[in-house]
Design a protein around this motif. Structure first.
Motif, PDB file in Angstrom:
ATOM      1  N   ASP A  32      -4.074  -9.690   0.429  1.00 61.03           N
ATOM      2  CA  ASP A  32      -4.834  -8.496  -0.037  1.00 61.03           C
ATOM      3  C   ASP A  32      -3.936  -8.125  -1.017  1.00 61.03           C
ATOM      4  O   ASP A  32      -4.008  -6.550  -0.502  1.00 61.03           O
ATOM      5  CB  ASP A  32      -5.276  -7.892   1.037  1.00 61.03           C
ATOM      6  N   ALA A  33      -3.950  -8.513  -2.170  1.00 60.59           N
ATOM      7  CA  ALA A  33      -2.703  -7.929  -2.922  1.00 60.59           C
ATOM      8  C   ALA A  33      -1.590  -7.195  -2.359  1.00 60.59           C
ATOM      9  O   ALA A  33      -1.381  -5.813  -2.966  1.00 60.59           O
ATOM     10  CB  ALA A  33      -3.562  -6.547  -4.139  1.00 60.59           C
ATOM     11  N   SER A  34      -1.320  -7.477  -1.160  1.00 59.85           N
ATOM     12  CA  SER A  34      -0.150  -7.208  -0.824  1.00 59.85           C
ATOM     13  C   SER A  34       1.002  -7.240  -1.634  1.00 59.85           C
ATOM     14  O   SER A  34       1.570  -8.225  -2.452  1.00 59.85           O
ATOM     15  CB  SER A  34       1.027  -8.731   0.150  1.00 59.85           C
ATOM     16  N   PRO A  35       2.121  -5.598  -1.399  1.00 60.93           N
ATOM     17  CA  PRO A  35       3.135  -5.442  -2.781  1.00 60.93           C
ATOM     18  C   PRO A  35       4.255  -5.990  -2.337  1.00 60.93           C
ATOM     19  O   PRO A  35       5.498  -4.998  -2.857  1.00 60.93           O
ATOM     20  CB  PRO A  35       2.904  -3.861  -2.616  1.00 60.93           C
ATOM     21  N   ASP A  36       4.606  -6.661  -0.975  1.00 61.31           N
ATOM     22  CA  ASP A  36       5.467  -7.726  -0.706  1.00 61.31           C
ATOM     23  C   ASP A  36       5.663  -8.902  -0.891  1.00 61.31           C
ATOM     24  O   ASP A  36       4.746  -9.306  -1.956  1.00 61.31           O
ATOM     25  CB  ASP A  36       6.249  -7.063   0.545  1.00 61.31           C
ATOM     26  N   ARG A  37       6.240  -9.282   0.075  1.00 62.11           N
ATOM     27  CA  ARG A  37       6.665 -11.104  -0.522  1.00 62.11           C
ATOM     28  C   ARG A  37       5.611 -12.078   0.492  1.00 62.11           C
ATOM     29  O   ARG A  37       5.679 -13.160   0.431  1.00 62.11           O
ATOM     30  CB  ARG A  37       8.383 -11.406   0.088  1.00 62.11           C
ATOM     31  N   PRO A  47      -6.181 -11.659   7.200  1.00 62.36           N
ATOM     32  CA  PRO A  47      -5.902 -11.172   6.083  1.00 62.36           C
ATOM     33  C   PRO A  47      -5.110 -10.744   6.235  1.00 62.36           C
ATOM     34  O   PRO A  47      -4.281 -10.313   7.495  1.00 62.36           O
ATOM     35  CB  PRO A  47      -6.643  -9.800   6.338  1.00 62.36           C
ATOM     36  N   VAL A  48      -3.715 -10.129   4.968  1.00 61.06           N
ATOM     37  CA  VAL A  48      -2.738 -10.378   4.771  1.00 61.06           C
ATOM     38  C   VAL A  48      -2.163  -9.312   4.152  1.00 61.06           C
ATOM     39  O   VAL A  48      -2.323  -9.227   3.166  1.00 61.06           O
ATOM     40  CB  VAL A  48      -1.552 -11.432   4.405  1.00 61.06           C
ATOM     41  N   TYR A  49      -1.351  -7.899   4.484  1.00 59.27           N
ATOM     42  CA  TYR A  49      -1.147  -6.854   4.014  1.00 59.27           C
ATOM     43  C   TYR A  49       0.496  -5.988   4.199  1.00 59.27           C
ATOM     44  O   TYR A  49       0.144  -5.844   5.175  1.00 59.27           O
ATOM     45  CB  TYR A  49      -1.724  -5.696   3.618  1.00 59.27           C
ATOM     46  N   ALA A  50       1.586  -6.851   3.745  1.00 58.56           N
ATOM     47  CA  ALA A  50       2.179  -5.541   4.107  1.00 58.56           C
ATOM     48  C   ALA A  50       3.175  -5.961   5.879  1.00 58.56           C
ATOM     49  O   ALA A  50       3.725  -5.315   6.173  1.00 58.56           O
ATOM     50  CB  ALA A  50       2.268  -4.359   3.625  1.00 58.56           C
ATOM     51  N   VAL A  51       3.403  -7.505   5.920  1.00 60.55           N
ATOM     52  CA  VAL A  51       3.460  -7.956   7.170  1.00 60.55           C
ATOM     53  C   VAL A  51       4.058  -8.679   6.993  1.00 60.55           C
ATOM     54  O   VAL A  51       4.503  -9.623   7.560  1.00 60.55           O
ATOM     55  CB  VAL A  51       2.711  -8.099   7.840  1.00 60.55           C
ATOM     56  N   GLU A  52       5.328  -8.926   5.970  1.00 58.38           N
ATOM     57  CA  GLU A  52       6.171 -10.154   6.148  1.00 58.38           C
ATOM     58  C   GLU A  52       7.337  -9.712   7.032  1.00 58.38           C
ATOM     59  O   GLU A  52       7.424 -11.167   7.473  1.00 58.38           O
ATOM     60  CB  GLU A  52       6.947  -9.874   4.613  1.00 58.38           C
ATOM     61  N   GLY A  53       7.880  -9.316   7.680  1.00 60.03           N
ATOM     62  CA  GLY A  53       8.293  -9.325   8.549  1.00 60.03           C
ATOM     63  C   GLY A  53       7.433 -10.170   9.925  1.00 60.03           C
ATOM     64  O   GLY A  53       8.034 -10.975  11.379  1.00 60.03           O
ATOM     65  N   TYR A  54       5.837  -9.998  10.181  1.00 62.99           N
ATOM     66  CA  TYR A  54       5.717 -10.881  11.749  1.00 62.99           C
ATOM     67  C   TYR A  54       4.555 -11.915  11.051  1.00 62.99           C
ATOM     68  O   TYR A  54       4.277 -12.569  11.688  1.00 62.99           O
ATOM     69  CB  TYR A  54       4.213  -9.340  12.074  1.00 62.99           C
ATOM     70  N   LEU A  55       4.227 -12.102   9.713  1.00 66.06           N
ATOM     71  CA  LEU A  55       4.024 -12.952   8.672  1.00 66.06           C
ATOM     72  C   LEU A  55       3.830 -14.446   9.556  1.00 66.06           C
ATOM     73  O   LEU A  55       3.076 -15.345  10.101  1.00 66.06           O
ATOM     74  CB  LEU A  55       3.793 -13.245   7.753  1.00 66.06           C
ATOM     75  N   HIS A  56       5.181 -15.115   9.489  1.00 67.83           N
ATOM     76  CA  HIS A  56       5.201 -16.423  10.294  1.00 67.83           C
ATOM     77  C   HIS A  56       5.105 -16.342  11.846  1.00 67.83           C
ATOM     78  O   HIS A  56       5.324 -17.863  11.759  1.00 67.83           O
ATOM     79  CB  HIS A  56       7.157 -16.737  10.191  1.00 67.83           C
ATOM     80  N   GLN A  57       5.376 -15.339  12.445  1.00 67.93           N
ATOM     81  CA  GLN A  57       5.020 -15.089  13.895  1.00 67.93           C
ATOM     82  C   GLN A  57       3.884 -15.703  14.204  1.00 67.93           C
ATOM     83  O   GLN A  57       2.823 -16.609  14.783  1.00 67.93           O
ATOM     84  CB  GLN A  57       5.388 -14.281  14.612  1.00 67.93           C
ATOM     85  N   CYS A  58       2.721 -15.127  13.366  1.00 66.54           N
ATOM     86  CA  CYS A  58       1.484 -15.256  13.628  1.00 66.54           C
ATOM     87  C   CYS A  58       0.853 -15.535  12.665  1.00 66.54           C
ATOM     88  O   CYS A  58       0.185 -17.553  13.556  1.00 66.54           O
ATOM     89  CB  CYS A  58       0.440 -14.091  13.022  1.00 66.54           C
TER      90      CYS A  58
END
Length: 348
Positions: free
Chosen positions: A44-49, A10-21
Motif C-alpha cells: 500500500d505504497a509503503s514508505p519503508d522497505r 495489505p502491507v504498510y510500514a511493518v518491515e519489522g514484522y513482515l517476514h514473521q507474518c
C-alpha cells in the motif's frame, strides 16, 4: 473438490514484522496443501522497505504474488485490491503485523472442506509484548454458530474466512477510512446463509504496536461514526430483522464507549465531542423496542456527558486504589478494530 484459499495481506510500514507474518502463512503445509493456497500481498505504497522485501520474498516463495499500489489508499481499499486479484474459493484477510500459529491454515482448509460455509469464524489470541491473552468474546465460538451468537464475536476482517463468490454476489467491500471493519464484518454475517465456527486459535493479533490505530491518539477515531452510518444504511436497505438490529445497536454503543474511554486513542480534549456524536448517532438510529442495558448506555441515550465523565473518573480512581489497571478504563466485551499503521488524514 477441496476448497482453495486466497490470503490477502495489505502491507504498510511493518518491515519489522513482515517476514514473521509471511512465513506463518505456509508453515507446515504439505505440497498439496500449498497448491490450494495463494498469498496476495498488497504493497500500500509503503514508505519503508516493505515493497522490496515483498518482491524478494516472492522470488523464493511460489504461491506469493505482490501487487504494488501507486498511492496509499488505506487498509480497507488495499484489501479490496487484494480481493480483486484473488482466485481462491475463499478469502482470508490477514494483517501484516500479525501472524498465524502453526497448523492454522491446515485447520481452516479442513473446516472449509467439511462445512462449506459462506463464512467461517476462527478464534484468536491477543498478543502484547509476547504475552497471549484470550479475547472476551472467544467463548462464543464454542457454541452453536447462530447469527445472533456470532455477531458477538470480535468484529474484525481477519477472524472470518469468507467465500469469494459470496462477497462478489452480495457486493460486499471495505469502505475507506479507519474502523473499516464495522461496515464489512457485520454485513458479511447478516448476508450469509451458512455460518460455521472453528473453535481453535488460528490467529495471533498483535496489540500495543507503536503506530497502530489502537495505539494512536487522533481525530480520525471520529471516522467510526461514518462506518456505523454505512452499517445502518446497509441494514435499512436489506430490511434486517428488528431483534438483530437491537443486538447490533447494543454492540455499537459498547464499541463507541470503548473508543471514547481509551486514553491511547482519545485525546482528552476530544472526548466530550466524541460522546456527543455517539449520543446523536444513538438518537438517530435507536431501533424500536430497544432499552439501554447499562448505566453507561443510559447516559449515552440522555447525552449526559457530565455524568459519564464522573462515572469514568470513578472507575479510574477505583483502579488506582486497587492497583488494577483494568479498572482505569471502561470495560466491555465488545472488541476493538484491528491494528493498522496510522497514516496522515490527507492520505486516505
Amino acid at each position: 473438490m477441496p476448497a482453495s484459499l486466497s490470503i490477502v495481506v495489505p502491507v504498510y510500514a511493518v518491515e519489522g514484522y513482515l517476514h514473521q507474518c509471511l512465513d506463518s502463512l505456509h508453515a507446515g503445509l504439505t505440497a498439496d496443501e500449498r497448491a490450494r493456497v495463494e498469498v496476495i500481498a498488497i504493497d500500500d505504497a509503503s514508505p519503508d522497505r516493505c515493497g522490496q522485501m515483498l518482491d524478494d520474498y516472492a522470488k523464493t516463495h511460489p504461491g506469493v504474488r505482490v501487487e504494488h499500489l501507486s498511492a496509499n489508499v488505506g487498509l480497507g481499499l488495499a484489501r479490496n485490491a487484494g480481493l480483486a486479484a484473488a482466485t481462491g474459493d475463499y478469502v482470508w484477510f490477514v494483517d501484516s503485523d500479525d501472524w498465524l500459529p502453526p497448523g492454522s491454515v491446515r485447520a481452516v482448509l479442513t473446516a472449509l472442506d467439511d462445512e462449506k460455509p459462506d463464512v467461517l469464524l476462527i478464534d484468536h489470541l491477543r498478543m502484547q509484548d509476547g504475552r497471549p491473552k484470550t479475547d472476551t468474546s472467544s467463548h462464543l465460538l464454542a457454541g452453536e454458530p447462530t447469527l445472533e451468537r456470532m455477531l458477538g464475536v470480535q468484529h474484525t476482517a481477519w477472524n472470518r474466512i469468507v467465500g469469494r463468490q459470496f462477497l462478489l454476489r452480495h457486493g460486499l467491500r471495505f469502505g475507506p477510512g479507519w474502523y473499516e471493519d464495522v461496515s464489512f464484518s457485520h454485513p458479511v454475517l447478516l448476508a450469509a446463509d451458512r455460518i460455521a465456527a472453528l473453535n481453535r486459535v488460528c490467529y495471533h493479533y498483535r496489540i500495543g504496536r507503536p503506530g497502530a490505530i489502537t495505539s494512536t491518539r487522533s481525530h480520525r477515531h471520529f471516522e467510526a461514526f461514518e462506518q456505523y452510518e454505512l452499517l445502518q444504511e446497509w441494514m435499512d436497505e436489506h430490511r434486517v430483522d428488528p431483534a438483530i438490529r437491537r443486538r447490533l445497536f447494543t454492540l455499537m454503543t459498547n464499541h463507541l464507549l470503548v473508543v471514547a474511554g481509551n486514553d491511547g486513542r482519545m485525546h482528552p480534549g476530544h472526548r466530550r465531542r466524541f460522546f456527543h456524536r455517539a449520543a446523536a448517532l444513538h438518537r438517530r438510529h435507536r431501533p424500536a423496542g430497544y432499552h439501554p442495558q447499562s448505566i453507561k448506555h443510559r447516559l449515552v441515550a440522555l447525552d449526559a456527558y457530565g455524568l459519564y465523565a464522573l462515572l469514568r473518573a470513578g472507575y479510574r480512581l477505583a483502579g488506582l486504589r486497587t492497583g488494577n489497571p483494568e479498572r482505569t478504563r471502561p470495560v466491555s466485551p465488545e472488541a476493538v478494530s484491528p491494528s493498522y499503521r496510522a497514516q496522515p488524514a490527507s492520505i486516505i
